[in-house]
Write an enzyme that holds these catalytic residues in place. Structure first.
Site, PDB file in Angstrom:
ATOM      1  CB  THR A 186     137.572 -33.185  35.618  1.00  0.00           C
ATOM      2  OG1 THR A 186     137.640 -33.476  34.231  1.00  0.00           O
ATOM      3  CG2 THR A 186     136.447 -33.988  36.254  1.00  0.00           C
ATOM      4  CB  SER A 224     132.452 -34.175  30.274  1.00  0.00           C
ATOM      5  OG  SER A 224     133.249 -35.324  30.364  1.00  0.00           O
ATOM      6  CG  PHE A 230     139.033 -37.700  37.759  1.00  0.00           C
ATOM      7  CD1 PHE A 230     139.177 -38.516  38.869  1.00  0.00           C
ATOM      8  CD2 PHE A 230     137.756 -37.456  37.280  1.00  0.00           C
ATOM      9  CE1 PHE A 230     138.052 -39.070  39.495  1.00  0.00           C
ATOM     10  CE2 PHE A 230     136.634 -38.000  37.889  1.00  0.00           C
ATOM     11  CZ  PHE A 230     136.778 -38.799  39.012  1.00  0.00           C
ATOM     12  CD  GLU A 251     142.184 -34.892  26.582  1.00  0.00           C
ATOM     13  OE1 GLU A 251     141.687 -33.747  26.539  1.00  0.00           O
ATOM     14  OE2 GLU A 251     142.194 -35.603  27.598  1.00  0.00           O
ATOM     15  CD  GLN A 264     138.850 -66.323  28.107  1.00  0.00           C
ATOM     16  OE1 GLN A 264     138.728 -65.385  28.906  1.00  0.00           O
ATOM     17  NE2 GLN A 264     138.513 -67.560  28.400  1.00  0.00           N
ATOM     18  CG  LEU A 265     143.130 -66.143  22.608  1.00  0.00           C
ATOM     19  CD1 LEU A 265     143.430 -65.422  21.301  1.00  0.00           C
ATOM     20  CD2 LEU A 265     142.755 -67.595  22.340  1.00  0.00           C
ATOM     21  N   GLY A 293     138.967 -38.013  28.394  1.00  0.00           N
ATOM     22  CA  GLY A 293     138.868 -37.196  27.187  1.00  0.00           C
ATOM     23  C   GLY A 293     137.443 -37.126  26.656  1.00  0.00           C
TER      24      GLY A 293
END
Lengths: 392, 260
Positions: free
Chosen positions: A141, A147, A171, A253, A347-348, A374
């Protein structure tokens, strides 16, 4: 903590492939390795922003770095299904997708070199990396590219016995620690026909370490090459033949990222189940509430579906079958399951789930990259559309 | 140096362990079966001695068909070969019968110098096999060791007890048993796991070993379980709210229990 061991809980036909005596033993070894060598230190590595080299050597010693690589190139043998078992269990035993990214970067940096088969390159880069002594990265990249491999701008111009490399890559996973970078460069004209792969093992300038939302233990860098001279012997495969090499490896990948996604979901389900069984509100454990137990069922259901399909596609890849569209389905479906589960897990966990002390908080941040790296979810959909002929 | 390691497959200590209603033997179906942890340490010690002195490590296990999983684990760690004694007639064997069979099985390993066992299994917990074996085989026993070294034809060991540390030695061949302080066992490497598939495992019956089937199993056992019942659930404790006199209330309770 109660764990849903997928190997023992799932009894499907595909699941049996992942529960042979050897793969059960591998799973046990990986779990022990993770509990002993990873879990006690992971928070420190997250803060440090990178993994120590000692961890690479430790993982090499038990043969984990070499899984999926032939013994002839310094690997441990085994195939993609063994890699799947290892990736699942590292995450489910308390590791993380970020750890997998940082420790197994060679999974994307080496296969092209192995495929091309040059014994000199294998000895210089593949063997020492699988022994845990070198760290490699893959650089494709570019800041302007994303991509679009065929459009990359980094150039490598032949000059005598060298290539002179100029350009910027971004990246790059493990880029800040990398001893060598398998780099996609332009050696020919425009388009995919002018792309080559070159191992850059000197003059790698780290422009900056990139700070990320998650995957903190995995260093990511922007790299720059300015008139970097690399021996022509470092060319991987034929000149201007890099595009096919790059594309072929994307399959593995992507399926690996799908595995990371459903394994993260499974881990978050396990953690959440343990939490809602002990956490009491208004006089009874959370799990006694129908809303909560049904939510757990949905988390388990989505995880199980993603796991079963992804494993099936992994088995297809290992068998050499054409399954480009199926890999896209698997990645997108597993990422969607993971996104749902990590969100519900936080959340839980309530207020605790928002704290750095909660493991689910880390998975929530780590998971976000899985639908981007990927090949993004959108790129996956587009690739599947083309492959299926849904464009006209 | 040729070393024999005795290993046993036991129910995982984390799973619920039960006896069957039919004959009060271990209910093997109710629990996950694993290589006993103390045997992992015994295998590790054998591998360390092999690495220092050369030779071969043979694993011997007595148990039903699925004990092959425990054997495979030992082979994955690095042991060279295995003997698996498996026979329906062995079901319900006591320690004496077990030792008789193991003694015969050890006899099939040519030229062994050292037998290493764990000090006791986590299921039966008799802790008597190494000593009975030494008696049957007429070999010196050096048991309950936290450290083992071999110098020439002598095995030396450290036995730690509440009274102190005893330094022991015996001439080879000998039988030693090790405690959980002996070492930290390695985990099988991926290569080890794959290599284990190809290592030789000899499966033997009691007849192969020349043992009379009447001497072993439940029928031949010198001890028997007449009755077994699960541990009663813990009853709720007595709760004392401290309103200034909590200390004396607790003291009263302890006096009532004749504890103080």
């Amino acid at each position: 903590m109660s764990t849903l061991d997928p190997a023992s809980e799932s009894s499907g036909i595909t699941a049996d492939l992942f529960a042979t005596p050897e793969r059960k033993e591998l799973r046990a070894t990986v779990r022990k390795f993770t509990e002993r060598e990873v879990v006690p230190h992971l928070d420190d590595w997250e803060r440090a922003g990178e993994l120590p080299r000692d961890l690479h050597r430790a993982a090499a010693k038990v043969g984990l770095l070499g899984i999926g690589f032939a013994e002839e190139v310094g690997g441990s043998g085994g195939d993609l299904l063994d890699s799947v078992v290892m990736t699942e269990e590292i995450i489910q035993a308390g590791g993380s997708s970020g750890l997998v990214a940082g420790l197994f970067t060679h999974g994307i940096a080496l296969p092209h070199i192995v495929d091309a088969g040059d014994p000199g390159l294998v000895d210089r880069f593949v063997r020492p990396t699988l022994a845990g002594d070198l760290i490699g990265a893959l650089a494709i990249t570019e800041p302007d590219g994303g991509s679009d491999v065929a459009a990359l701008r980094t150039t490598a111009v032949r000059d005598g016995d060298d290539y002179v490399v100029n350009g910027t890559k971004t990246f790059i996973t493990s880029g800040a620690r990398a001893d060598f970078v398998t780099t996609a460069v332009r050696t020919g004209g425009p388009g995919y026909g002018g792309v080559s792969l070159l191992v850059v093992d000197r003059g790698i300038e780290v422009v900056r370490r990139l700070e990320k939302m998650g995957w903190h233990c995995s260093d990511t860098a922007e790299l720059s090459f300015v008139d970097t001279r690399v021996p022509a012997a470092n060319l991987v495969g034929p000149e201007n033949g890099g595009f096919a090499l790059v594309m072929r490896q994307f399959q593995v990948e992507r399926i690996t990222m799908a595995v990371e996604a459903y394994a993260t979901a499974q881990r978050c389900l396990d953690l959440t189940l343990a939490y809602v069984r002990t956490r009491e509100t208004f006089g009874k454990p959370l799990v006694k509430r129908q809303l909560v137990s049904h939510k757990l069922v949905e988390m388990a259901q989505r995880t199980e579906l993603a796991r079963t399909y992804t494993r099936e596609v992994a088995a297809m890849i290992a068998d050499g079958r054409e399954c480009v569209a199926q890999v896209c389905f698997a990645k997108n479906a597993a990422v969607a399951a993971c996104d749902f589960v990590v969100d519900e897990a936080v959340q839980l966990h309530g207020g605790f789930g928002y704290l750095r002390d909660a493991e689910v908080e880390r998975h929530y941040r780590d998971a976000r990259i899985l639908g981007i790296g990927g090949g993004t979810t959108e790129v996956m959909a587009e690739l599947a559309a083309r492959r299926l002929g849904y464009t006209s | 140096m040729n070393i024999v390691v005795l290993v046993k497959q036991v129910p995982d200590t984390w799973s619920e362990r039960k006896l069957t209603d039919a004959d009060h033997t271990l209910d093997r179906e109710s629990a996950d079966a694993v290589l006993d942890e103390i045997n992992e340490r015994a295998v590790e010690e054998a591998l360390l001695l092999k690495e220092a002195h050369g030779g071969e490590v043979t694993v011997i296990a007595m148990g039903p068909g699925r004990a092959t999983d425990a054997i495979r684990k030992a082979l994955s760690m690095g042991a060279d070969k295995a003997v698996h004694v498996s026979d329906d007639a062995l079901h319900g064997s006591d320690v004496i019968a077990t030792a008789k069979v193991l003694a015969k099985a050890i006899g099939t390993v040519e030229g062994f110098d050292l037998v290493i066992a764990g000090n006791e299994a986590t299921d039966g917990r008799a802790g008597a096999i190494p000593a009975i074996l030494a008696e049957i085989l007429g070999l010196p026993q050096v048991t309950q060791l936290r450290k083992v070294t071999v110098e020439g034809t002598t095995v030396k060991g450290e036995r730690e007890t509440e009274e102190g540390v005893a330094h022991l030695e015996a001439s080879l061949p000998a039988i030693v048993s090790v405690t959980e302080k002996i070492n930290e066992p390695r985990y099988p490497s991926f290569k080890g796991i794959m290599a284990a598939k190809k290592k030789p495992v000899t499966t033997l019956t009691v007849a192969d070993l020349g043992v009379d089937a009447g001497e072993v199993g439940l029928g031949g056992a010198w001890s028997g379980v007449i009755e077994a019942s699960p541990k009663p659930p813990r009853s709720a404790g007595q709760r004392i709210d401290d309103e200034g006199v909590g200390g004396s209330k607790i003291a009263e309770y302890l006096v009532g229990q004749k504890l103080i």
